[in-house]
Design an enzyme around this catalytic site. Structure first.
Site, PDB file in Angstrom:
ATOM      1  N   SER B  21      -3.558  18.244  -2.442  1.00 58.59           N
ATOM      2  CA  SER B  21      -4.691  17.471  -1.219  1.00 58.59           C
ATOM      3  C   SER B  21      -4.798  16.072  -1.563  1.00 58.59           C
ATOM      4  O   SER B  21      -3.908  15.428  -2.057  1.00 58.59           O
ATOM      5  CB  SER B  21      -6.111  17.051  -2.852  1.00 58.59           C
ATOM      6  N   ASN B  69      -0.262   4.991  -4.461  1.00 58.25           N
ATOM      7  CA  ASN B  69      -1.842   4.997  -3.892  1.00 58.25           C
ATOM      8  C   ASN B  69      -2.895   4.964  -4.028  1.00 58.25           C
ATOM      9  O   ASN B  69      -2.926   5.121  -5.538  1.00 58.25           O
ATOM     10  CB  ASN B  69      -2.286   6.470  -2.951  1.00 58.25           C
ATOM     11  N   ALA B  70      -3.839   3.994  -3.638  1.00 58.57           N
ATOM     12  CA  ALA B  70      -5.083   3.817  -4.594  1.00 58.57           C
ATOM     13  C   ALA B  70      -6.003   3.782  -3.365  1.00 58.57           C
ATOM     14  O   ALA B  70      -6.718   2.828  -2.812  1.00 58.57           O
ATOM     15  CB  ALA B  70      -5.330   2.920  -4.956  1.00 58.57           C
ATOM     16  N   GLY B  72      -8.522   6.136  -3.480  1.00 57.39           N
ATOM     17  CA  GLY B  72      -9.293   5.656  -3.885  1.00 57.39           C
ATOM     18  C   GLY B  72     -10.629   6.411  -3.083  1.00 57.39           C
ATOM     19  O   GLY B  72     -11.867   6.310  -3.183  1.00 57.39           O
ATOM     20  N   ASN B 100     -10.267  21.249  -2.830  1.00 54.09           N
ATOM     21  CA  ASN B 100      -9.882  20.036  -3.369  1.00 54.09           C
ATOM     22  C   ASN B 100     -11.371  19.092  -3.426  1.00 54.09           C
ATOM     23  O   ASN B 100     -11.972  18.991  -2.523  1.00 54.09           O
ATOM     24  CB  ASN B 100      -9.351  18.830  -3.448  1.00 54.09           C
ATOM     25  N   ASN B 128     -10.707  18.027  -8.614  1.00 53.67           N
ATOM     26  CA  ASN B 128     -10.461  17.570  -9.091  1.00 53.67           C
ATOM     27  C   ASN B 128     -11.142  16.066 -10.672  1.00 53.67           C
ATOM     28  O   ASN B 128     -11.826  15.900 -10.386  1.00 53.67           O
ATOM     29  CB  ASN B 128      -9.594  16.028  -8.072  1.00 53.67           C
ATOM     30  N   CYS B 131      -9.221  11.658 -10.981  1.00 51.95           N
ATOM     31  CA  CYS B 131      -8.995  10.100 -10.199  1.00 51.95           C
ATOM     32  C   CYS B 131      -8.509   9.034 -10.951  1.00 51.95           C
ATOM     33  O   CYS B 131      -9.766   8.831 -11.257  1.00 51.95           O
ATOM     34  CB  CYS B 131     -10.195  10.677  -9.443  1.00 51.95           C
ATOM     35  N   LYS B 166      -7.639  20.535 -11.011  1.00 52.61           N
ATOM     36  CA  LYS B 166      -6.298  19.776 -11.379  1.00 52.61           C
ATOM     37  C   LYS B 166      -6.679  19.065 -12.766  1.00 52.61           C
ATOM     38  O   LYS B 166      -8.106  17.776 -12.685  1.00 52.61           O
ATOM     39  CB  LYS B 166      -6.879  19.145 -10.104  1.00 52.61           C
ATOM     40  N   GLY B 218       5.592  11.690  -5.758  1.00 53.43           N
ATOM     41  CA  GLY B 218       6.898  11.449  -4.851  1.00 53.43           C
ATOM     42  C   GLY B 218       8.179  11.874  -6.025  1.00 53.43           C
ATOM     43  O   GLY B 218       7.882  12.097  -7.427  1.00 53.43           O
TER      44      GLY B 218
HETATM   45  C1  LIG Z   1      -1.998   9.131  -0.721  1.00 54.69           C
HETATM   46  C2  LIG Z   1      -1.936  10.552  -1.543  1.00 54.69           C
HETATM   47  C3  LIG Z   1      -3.776  10.834  -1.617  1.00 54.69           C
HETATM   48  C4  LIG Z   1      -3.601  11.732  -2.730  1.00 54.69           C
HETATM   49  N1  LIG Z   1      -5.541  12.111  -2.914  1.00 54.69           N
HETATM   50  C5  LIG Z   1      -6.018  13.066  -3.666  1.00 54.69           C
HETATM   51  C6  LIG Z   1      -6.854  13.547  -4.100  1.00 54.69           C
HETATM   52  O1  LIG Z   1      -7.469  13.428  -2.837  1.00 54.69           O
HETATM   53  N2  LIG Z   1      -7.364  14.027  -4.283  1.00 54.69           N
HETATM   54  C7  LIG Z   1      -6.621  15.396  -5.060  1.00 54.69           C
HETATM   55  O2  LIG Z   1      -6.946  15.683  -6.582  1.00 54.69           O
HETATM   56  N3  LIG Z   1      -4.935  14.609  -5.291  1.00 54.69           N
HETATM   57  C8  LIG Z   1      -4.488  13.589  -4.618  1.00 54.69           C
HETATM   58  N4  LIG Z   1      -3.685  12.859  -4.103  1.00 54.69           N
HETATM   59  C9  LIG Z   1      -2.958  13.799  -5.815  1.00 54.69           C
HETATM   60  C10 LIG Z   1      -1.340  14.494  -4.494  1.00 54.69           C
HETATM   61  O3  LIG Z   1      -2.353  16.027  -4.209  1.00 54.69           O
HETATM   62  C11 LIG Z   1      -0.628  15.643  -6.184  1.00 54.69           C
HETATM   63  O4  LIG Z   1      -0.964  15.636  -7.254  1.00 54.69           O
HETATM   64  C12 LIG Z   1       0.284  14.161  -6.439  1.00 54.69           C
HETATM   65  O5  LIG Z   1       0.899  13.658  -5.343  1.00 54.69           O
HETATM   66  C13 LIG Z   1       1.736  14.724  -6.926  1.00 54.69           C
HETATM   67  O6  LIG Z   1       2.628  15.731  -6.329  1.00 54.69           O
HETATM   68  P1  LIG Z   1       2.970  14.736  -5.098  1.00 54.69           P
HETATM   69  O7  LIG Z   1       4.508  14.094  -5.503  1.00 54.69           O
HETATM   70  O8  LIG Z   1       4.222  15.879  -4.612  1.00 54.69           O
HETATM   71  O9  LIG Z   1       2.887  13.606  -4.545  1.00 54.69           O
HETATM   72  C14 LIG Z   1      -3.299  12.591  -3.592  1.00 54.69           C
HETATM   73  C15 LIG Z   1      -1.840  11.794  -3.510  1.00 54.69           C
HETATM   74  C16 LIG Z   1      -1.383  11.284  -2.282  1.00 54.69           C
HETATM   75  C17 LIG Z   1      -0.245  10.303  -2.597  1.00 54.69           C
END
Ligand SMILES: Cc1cc2nc3c(=O)[nH]c(=O)nc-3n(C[C@H](O)[C@H](O)[C@H](O)COP(=O)(O)O)c2cc1C
Ligand SMILES: Cc1cc2nc3c(=O)[nH]c(=O)nc-3n(C[C@H](O)[C@H](O)[C@H](O)COP(=O)(O)OP(=O)(O)OC[C@H]3O[C@@H](n4cnc5c(N)ncnc54)[C@H](O)[C@@H]3O)c2cc1C
Ligand code: FES
Lengths: 245, 305
Positions: B21, B69-70, B72, B100, B128, B131, B166, B218
């Site tokens: 997501s 990231n922020a 929001g 989500n 989620n 946040c 989540k 990441g």
């Molecule tokens: C730009 C960005 C926006 C995200 N937005 C959401 C979100 O709206 N809802 C959510 O549950 N997780 C959000 N996440 C978290 C990711 O779904 C994921 O749980 C987290 O980035 C860890 O995985 P990764 O290391 O593969 O990125 C966001 C992550 C990123 C990088």
């Protein structure tokens, strides 16, 4: 958008911190001047967005100012280096809205996309005036290339060491017949240009820190008059009437 | 032939790879690049009751091995998503979709989930409760086992679809939160969301991100996520979606060995828009090399024997 490998053909130093890079590769995804590419660099997680200065069927030209590690690494690449590039990103300038005598106004490294824009406008039969602003004469670059286009070329430097003393807005005021601007440069410059009463319309190229560069992450969105836009996908060109500062 | 199919609380996925997501929007941008039907599923952008404009710029910062990231929770709101995005998703992806949902009160969580009851493509709700970017004027549901359980109950009462909670990693004991969700009726859990972090610009001496802090994700978070999936697997019986730092087929398999039934891929998509497609394509080869014929057998494989 296309993801493909480009090969650095050559890098030429233009000023103390600014370089011209020529890369070869598939440019078929590029559809308009003002679009950008997003370049992967070894050891860097995020790609670096760079405006397309000019392009041909199989070559891409970029002007890069070194501001940090990523841009330093980029200009240090030796010829033959392969770079993973997302090309043809963003909306680009819409030349059809600019009329016959628009003014292209750039400041510093922001002059980059105006070069390819001017060339394509000339091909379309438009006759742009070009106004370029720099801090001092020593920072100025690409003047011969712009001059070779044969358009009216106006230069401003903040210390008066080249062209008129002042800002790119002073150049625009000197040509009151130009009432449509296409502009790229630092935010204070864009804002000053945007406020000029002589302008009926215009297009402004914005920057933002980007997560993806292709519209998926909402990392780059900015508010506009009625909603928001992603600088990377709905921009980087925003229109005069929709911009909020 | 390797069998890549996995099962998440009764929902069959043809493979375990799911874009996470917030890194995949509602699929549009990626559908221009490849046929999304290669994916096991995808988790759409966190969607709230009302449209949200998100945080001020800048929202993104870089770090070694990842990003912050922020954003929001910027999203068009649940009604607009159902009207404008769901019909488009039907055109670009025929598999099971993970919705989500975010929320700032129990009622909002429940209402958002209720609105998705009639959306056929949505087969799993991913709630989620973690946040870290959003100032909700209250505590973070995901940091307290009681609050996490309350959200789980509220959502379960509003839907008949499988509910995956989540979880945030910004807690002392994530297994305790997972257990509380399981006891409250969750069908599964998904972890981890981003880790709270920050960067400071040396010249301006100010935080790079306008919101001051941002969520770290990441490759750099992979070992942290892996450890948490391990701990949660030891604590619960419900299926786990493992997420955090995955960027290769090998990472996905490691995540499954720690206990994940399926794997989400987030930030890797932003760096390489083809990341998920490449991982799916590489999975059979990596499995064959490891002598794996049925990928679902990997889940929790590192815990036994
Ligand atoms: C730009 C960005 C926006 C995200 N937005 C959401 C979100 O709206 N809802 C959510 O549950 N997780 C959000 N996440 C978290 C990711 O779904 C994921 O749980 C987290 O980035 C860890 O995985 P990764 O290391 O593969 O990125 C966001 C992550 C990123 C990088
Ligand atoms: C649409 C667009 C077009 C651009 N065109 C050009 C161009 O033609 N020539 C040129 O020299 N520069 C251009 N830039 C700016 C260029 O992207 C940054 O200078 C570069 O990313 C800095 O990277 P760094 O590693 O050297 O600096 P660092 O400060 O170390 O970078 C750290 C992080 O911040 C990001 N970042 C830093 N400054 C900027 C910025 N101004 N805009 C966006 N992200 C930034 C980096 O991408 C990186 O993720 C453009 C930016 C955008 C958004
Ligand atoms: S940088 Fe990801 S949406 Fe613009």
């Amino acid at each position: 958008m296309k993801k493909s490998l480009f090969t650095l053909e050559h890098a030429r130093q233009l000023t103390e911190d600014t370089y011209e890079l020529v890369l070869s590769g598939d440019t078929s995804a590029i559809t308009a001047p003002g679009q950008f590419v997003n370049i992967e660099l070894p050891g860097k997680f995020l790609r670096r967005p760079i405006s397309i200065c000019n392009w041909t069927e199989d070559a891409l030209m970029l002007l890069v100012k070194v501001v940090g590690e990523g841009t330093k690494e980029l200009v240090r690449c030796v010829p033959g280096t392969e770079l993973d590039v997302l090309s043809g990103l963003g909306n680009g300038f819409d030349m059809s809205l600019a009329g016959e005598h628009p003014i292209l106004a750039g400041g510093g490294i922001g002059i980059a996309p105006l070069y390819g824009l001017a060339r394509r406008m000339l091909e379309r039969g438009q006759n742009p005036t070009i106004a370029l602003g720099f801090r001092t004469g020593k920072d100025a670059f690409y003047l011969e290339e712009f001059a070779a286009l044969g358009c009216r070329l106006l230069i401003a430097t903040e210390d008066g060491s080249m062209g008129v003393k002042g800002f790119v807005t002073d150049c625009i005021k000197a040509v009151p017949e130009c009432d449509y601007v296409l502009s790229c440069g630092p935010l204070p410059m864009l804002k000053a240009v945007h406020s000029l009463p002589q302008l009926k319309g215009g297009q402004f190229s914005f920057e933002a820190r980007m997560g993806c560069g292709f519209g998926a992450c909402m990392g780059c969105t900015v508010p506009i008059k009625d909603g928001y836009k992603r600088v990377c996908k709905d921009g980087p060109i925003l229109y005069k009437e929709e911009i909020v500062w | 032939m390797v069998n890549l199919a996995v099962n998440l609380a009764g929902v069959e996925l043809k493979n375990p790879i799911i874009p996470a997501s917030g890194t995949f929007g509602y699929g549009r941008e990626y559908a221009e690049l490849y046929d999304l039907n290669i994916l096991g599923s995808f988790s759409w952008k966190g969607t709230t009751g009302e449209a949200r404009l998100g945080n001020p710029q800048p929202r993104i910062a870089e770090m070694t091995g990842g990003m912050l990231n922020a954003v929001g929770l910027q999203n068009p709101g649940i009604d607009a998503v159902i009207t404008n995005e769901v019909p488009n998703i039907a055109k670009i992806f025929q598999g099971p979709v993970i919705a989500n949902v975010g929320g700032f009160s129990l009622e909002e969580y429940a209402e958002n989930c209720r609105k998705l009851n009639d959306v056929e493509q949505v087969k799993i709700l991913e709630v989620n409760i973690s946040c870290p970017n959003v100032h909700a004027g209250g505590k973070n549901f995901g940091c307290d086992p009681k609050a996490a359980a309350e959200v789980t109950k509220a959502v379960k009462a509003a839907t008949s679809k499988p509910v995956f909670m989540k979880l945030t990693p910004n807690v002392t004991d994530i297994a305790e939160i997972a257990k509380a969700c399981e006891d409250a009726g969750a069908d599964g859990v998904c972890l981890i969301n981003t880790l709270l972090g920050m960067r400071i610009d040396l010249k301006s001496r100010k935080p790079v991100i306008a919101n001051r802090t941002g969520g770290v994700s990441g490759p750099a978070v992979f070992p942290v996520a892996l450890r948490m999936v391990w701990d949660v697997y030891e604590a619960v019986k419900i299926p786990i979606i493992g997420c955090g730092g995955v960027s290769s087929a090998e990472d996905a398999i490691e995540m499954m060995l720690a206990g994940a039934a399926a794997v989400e891929v987030g930030a890797a998509n932003l760096k390489d828009p083809y990341a998920c497609k490449t991982i799916v394509e590489n999975l059979p080869g990596v499995c064959e090399k490891l002598g794996v014929t049925d990928i679902s057998e990997l889940t929790g494989g590192a815990h036994h024997g």
